[in-house]
Structure formats: C-alpha cells, structure tokens
Design a protein around this motif. Structure first.
Motif, mmCIF file in Angstrom:
data_model
loop_
_atom_site.group_PDB
_atom_site.id
_atom_site.type_symbol
_atom_site.label_atom_id
_atom_site.label_comp_id
_atom_site.label_asym_id
_atom_site.label_seq_id
_atom_site.Cartn_x
_atom_site.Cartn_y
_atom_site.Cartn_z
ATOM 1 N N ALA A 48 -40.676 -5.008 -7.066
ATOM 2 C CA ALA A 48 -41.650 -3.659 -6.467
ATOM 3 C C ALA A 48 -40.637 -2.391 -6.087
ATOM 4 O O ALA A 48 -41.218 -1.463 -6.063
ATOM 5 C CB ALA A 48 -42.296 -4.238 -5.121
ATOM 6 N N CYS A 49 -39.412 -2.582 -5.983
ATOM 7 C CA CYS A 49 -38.614 -1.604 -5.818
ATOM 8 C C CYS A 49 -37.866 -0.960 -7.073
ATOM 9 O O CYS A 49 -36.892 -0.266 -6.651
ATOM 10 C CB CYS A 49 -37.309 -2.105 -4.717
ATOM 11 S SG CYS A 49 -36.109 -3.348 -5.648
ATOM 12 N N THR A 50 -38.305 -1.253 -8.006
ATOM 13 C CA THR A 50 -38.028 -0.717 -9.421
ATOM 14 C C THR A 50 -37.827 0.829 -9.418
ATOM 15 O O THR A 50 -38.651 1.562 -9.335
ATOM 16 C CB THR A 50 -38.650 -1.067 -10.627
ATOM 17 O OG1 THR A 50 -38.646 -2.562 -10.795
ATOM 18 C CG2 THR A 50 -38.023 -0.890 -11.989
ATOM 19 N N VAL A 51 -36.548 1.301 -9.800
ATOM 20 C CA VAL A 51 -36.293 2.631 -10.119
ATOM 21 C C VAL A 51 -35.521 2.715 -11.368
ATOM 22 O O VAL A 51 -34.761 1.463 -11.578
ATOM 23 C CB VAL A 51 -35.606 3.418 -8.850
ATOM 24 C CG1 VAL A 51 -36.202 3.332 -7.644
ATOM 25 C CG2 VAL A 51 -33.997 2.808 -8.773
ATOM 26 N N ILE A 52 -35.417 4.000 -12.034
ATOM 27 C CA ILE A 52 -34.501 4.093 -13.249
ATOM 28 C C ILE A 52 -33.152 4.697 -12.665
ATOM 29 O O ILE A 52 -33.337 5.771 -12.066
ATOM 30 C CB ILE A 52 -35.234 4.926 -14.087
ATOM 31 C CG1 ILE A 52 -36.583 3.997 -14.485
ATOM 32 C CG2 ILE A 52 -34.696 5.030 -15.425
ATOM 33 C CD1 ILE A 52 -37.611 4.894 -15.520
ATOM 34 N N LEU A 53 -32.026 3.884 -12.771
ATOM 35 C CA LEU A 53 -30.869 4.460 -12.553
ATOM 36 C C LEU A 53 -30.074 4.643 -13.700
ATOM 37 O O LEU A 53 -29.883 4.013 -14.637
ATOM 38 C CB LEU A 53 -30.222 3.351 -11.570
ATOM 39 C CG LEU A 53 -28.581 3.592 -11.154
ATOM 40 C CD1 LEU A 53 -28.951 4.640 -9.985
ATOM 41 C CD2 LEU A 53 -28.170 2.387 -10.384
ATOM 42 N N ASP A 54 -29.726 5.835 -13.781
ATOM 43 C CA ASP A 54 -29.087 6.494 -15.339
ATOM 44 C C ASP A 54 -29.591 5.826 -16.376
ATOM 45 O O ASP A 54 -29.155 5.419 -17.480
ATOM 46 C CB ASP A 54 -27.385 5.921 -15.231
ATOM 47 C CG ASP A 54 -26.720 6.882 -14.487
ATOM 48 O OD1 ASP A 54 -27.206 7.926 -14.099
ATOM 49 O OD2 ASP A 54 -25.587 6.411 -14.107
ATOM 50 N N GLY A 55 -31.047 6.075 -16.547
ATOM 51 C CA GLY A 55 -31.916 5.580 -17.623
ATOM 52 C C GLY A 55 -32.035 4.101 -17.704
ATOM 53 O O GLY A 55 -32.501 3.469 -18.869
ATOM 54 N N ILE A 56 -31.604 3.213 -16.771
ATOM 55 C CA ILE A 56 -31.927 1.806 -16.744
ATOM 56 C C ILE A 56 -32.732 1.362 -15.601
ATOM 57 O O ILE A 56 -32.375 1.661 -14.269
ATOM 58 C CB ILE A 56 -30.531 1.026 -17.006
ATOM 59 C CG1 ILE A 56 -29.703 1.389 -18.148
ATOM 60 C CG2 ILE A 56 -30.894 -0.344 -16.729
ATOM 61 C CD1 ILE A 56 -28.465 0.906 -18.226
ATOM 62 N N PRO A 57 -33.972 0.741 -15.845
ATOM 63 C CA PRO A 57 -34.506 0.052 -14.597
ATOM 64 C C PRO A 57 -33.616 -0.915 -14.039
ATOM 65 O O PRO A 57 -33.243 -1.788 -14.510
ATOM 66 C CB PRO A 57 -35.947 -0.559 -15.262
ATOM 67 C CG PRO A 57 -35.405 -0.694 -16.723
ATOM 68 C CD PRO A 57 -34.353 0.243 -17.055
#
Lengths: 150, 276
Positions: A48-57
């Motif tokens: 549920a907390c997925t974000v994209i960090l430096d292009g990677i989820p």
C-alpha cells in the motif's frame, strides 16, 4: 540527532531535518502531507505504501527517510497533471478497478512502472508486476483489465 | 509501528564501514536492503544503537566474471539477479531462487548479502549458492577472510559473521561442463511445503569432470542437495551416491532426490511437515 536531507519529491526539491528512525512513508505522510501513500501492514507485505524511488518501485515503509537523501521519489500525487489524471488512473476509474481504494495508490504506482518499461504487457507480466500489492477486496480482475487497457 | 531510536551512519567505502563497526561492535547493525532488518526493528526484535547503511558504497554493487568465478557484490539486489544476463546464462539455479524470493517490491530492495547475512530459515538464495560451492568474503578492519557458504550458517539467525565484519561479496564458481544445476520446490510432493519456501537445488556431477572438486564436495556420480529449512542448521548438505537414473536431474528432480533429502533431514523439524 536529526539529519538534514534533500530529495526530489514529485519533481519538487524538498529539504528537511528528520530523525534517522523516520520511515519514508511517515516522512511523506506527516512531514509533506502526501497522504496518498498509504500505511498498511508496515512490514513490506501489502504494497500500500509503494512509491517509485530512483525509478524503482519500493515499499516506502521499509526505507528510511534518510536513505532517500539525494534521491528522486515519485508518489501517487505526482501522477496527475494540469491536463488531468494519468492514463493508468483514468483506466482504473474507467474499469471500476477500485473498491475500498486503499491499495489503489500502490497498485497504480506498480502499474505505472510496469507500463513505463513495457507499454504492452501480457496478463502474466501484469500479474507478476502487481504481485507485491495486495487488494483485500480481491478486486484483481478489474485491476488487471484496467492495466491491460492502457 | 515505530522504529526504535538509533544513530544512522552512511559510509561511502568498505574501510569506513569497517571502522564504524569496529568502534561500535555489537551495538551496531549493518543495513543492506532493509527488507528484513527494518521489520525486525519495527517488531522490537532488534534494537541496535547504530545502523550502518551500505547503500552509498558503490564498490559493493555489481557482478563480474573473474576467471572461473562469478563475483557478486553484497549490495547487488535480488531483482537485479533475476534479470542479469550473466546469472541467467551461468547460474540458472540462483536465478530461480531469486525469482521465488518475496514480492517484486521486496526483490527491488533485498540484497544478496542481506539474504545470506540475516540467516533466515526460509531464505531463497543460500540453497542454490551452497550447491554451486559459493564462498562469502567477510571484511573487517583486521583484514578479510573467505568462508564457504556451507560452513557460514550456524543456525537460524546465527552465522560466521562477526559484529565488526561486512559481507562484501559472494564468489560463485562457474559450473563446468557436466555439472547440471537444477532447482525444485517440494510442491511436487507436498504442496504444504511450497508455502514454506522449500528450495532444494540439486547440482549433481553426472560424470567425473576432471580436477574440479570445489571445497571438497562431491564429484563423479555424487550429488549435492542443499536444502532450505530442514533442520536446526537449516542448510544441510547431503552427500549421497545417486542412482544412475538420477543422471538427468532436470527430469523430475524432486522425485529422484526425495529419498535422499528426507533421509538427511533433521526428523524433529522435517517429519511433521513432510509427513514421511
């Protein structure tokens, strides 16, 4: 002791002093008021907390805010533009791929990352890409249909 | 879930990390991907006063083939292992283990050093790495040492790794002609085991393949069957003479290996699950 971090969140430069034990989820939600990123299990299981960090989820509940120093973070709030919703968000609305909506931000971030890499994924690829995002309403079929339609 | 308070260190070199670890000793923990450590911190299983994060040490990230070994940096992520062409071509069993690990989001963060160093019973990478005869390089400010992965694990959560050491790389001997790596889940025999991440990779030597006999392990018609959580030391190794029919392990590996595997497992843990 607080540490100074500088990062880019949704193309906006952010600078803040944070405690080392603050997770990226809490930083986004409580320091930046970006509450689209949800807190579910907080142990990296639900997505549920997925974000994209430096292009990677990634599961932002498993990342410290200090680890995001100097990096680029994309959250669900960064997808819509002045022209309207992101095509993945539009497809979710169109297909009714939302029930309670709690998994939707994470699911959409994973789907966006998949479609950025592979514009025409097959069903197996879609299922594999969202395997880390759990929908407790079990509305997976409509989610898959929505991603297929983008 | 709140994290306990700690000081955060972000060294940019292995030497710097070793210095920090030497200073704080058992009061420090190494943070690689964080998919395991962060959960343990949240559940208050661990409460180190210092976290030493490896994510800025570029020398720990990468994969390279050196002579007859593939050297994988400790910070190489599991997701990278699943798509790496070198792993796909030469270390198929490791790739299978990597693909089975957690969810895509976890694989994006989890690292090979973390998966080994945390010594979780259900870890997906160690069984195949033991089968390949991999070794790990442990570096401290005192120097470095190379430990065969088969000897590295001491029990669930316990390893050879000392508090002041960093697991910097994993060295995997490239399988030679005649070695046939294969992996198998026990889903074939006992579906319940599949939920328990049982991965018994099988690396048999079907013929005498010349002088290669890495780390004193088997050759000729002997096979290695390291296995996931099947005993107190969790990665045991069965060295057993196989039948001729086992010379093609890719054909029904679980069935041909199962008598060997079960005879070597620790009954106290294995039997209630396996039902043999």
């Amino acid at each position: 002791m607080k540490k100074l971090i500088k990062l880019t969140v949704n193309d906006r430069e952010v600078e803040a002093a944070v405690e080392p034990n603050l997770t990226l989820t809490d930083f986004l939600r409580y320091e930046l008021n970006l509450t689209g990123t949800k807190k579910g299990c907080e142990t990296g299981d639900c997505g549920a907390c997925t974000v994209i960090l430096d292009g990677i989820p990634v599961n932002s509940c498993l990342v410290l805010a200090v680890q995001a120093n100097g990096r680029k973070v994309e959250t669900i709030e960064g997808l819509a533009t002045e022209e309207g919703l992101h095509p993945v968000q539009d497809a979710f609305v169109e297909h009714g791929a939302i029930q309670c909506g709690f998994c939707s931000p994470g699911m959409i971030m994973s789907a966006k990352h998949l479609l950025d890499k592979n514009p025409k994924p097959d069903e197996g690829e879609i299922r594999a890409a969202i395997a880390g995002n759990l929908c407790r309403c079990t509305g997976y079929q409509k989610i898959i249909d929505a991603i297929k339609s983008v | 879930m709140l994290l306990p308070k700690f000081d955060f260190h972000e060294p940019t070199s292995v030497d710097e990390a070793c210095e920090i670890l030497a200073t704080f000793g058992p009061k420090a923990k190494v943070l690689a991907g964080g998919t395991d450590l962060m959960v343990n911190l949240k559940k208050k299983i661990l409460a180190p006063e210092n976290l030493v994060c490896l994510s800025r040490i570029d020398s720990l990230h990468g994969i390279v083939e050196e002579k007859d070994q593939i050297v994988i940096g400790g910070r190489y992520t599991v997701a990278e292992l699943t798509v790496d062409p070198l792993v796909e071509k030469k270390l198929g069993a490791l790739r299978s283990g990597a693909r089975a690990l957690g969810s895509p989001l976890v694989r994006n963060r989890a690292t090979i050093a973390g998966n080994i160093g945390s010594a979780r019973p259900a870890a997906d990478l160690p069984p195949s790495l033991i089968a390949y005869g991999a070794t790990v390089i442990l570096v401290s400010s005192q120097g470095k040492r190379e430990v065969p992965l088969g000897d590295f694990f001491k029990g669930p959560g316990f390893t050879e790794l000392r508090p002041e050491e960093v697991l910097t790389e994993v060295r995997v001997p490239v399988p030679t002609a005649g070695q046939a790596p294969a992996t198998s889940t026990w889903a074939c025999a006992r579906p319940r085991i599949a939920t328990w991440s049982m991965w018994p990779p099988i690396l048999p030597w079907t013929r005498r393949t010349g002088p290669s006999k890495p780390h004193g392990l088997s050759w000729g018609r002997w096979a290695r069957h390291p296995c996931g959580p099947a005993g107190p030391k969790r990665h045991w190794l069965v060295r057993s003479r196989t039948r001729r029919s086992f010379s093609r392990p890719e054909k029904r590996p679980a069935r041909t290996a199962s008598p060997l595997m079960t005879s070597g497992a620790q009954p106290a843990i294995a039997r209630p699950w396996w039902g043999f």
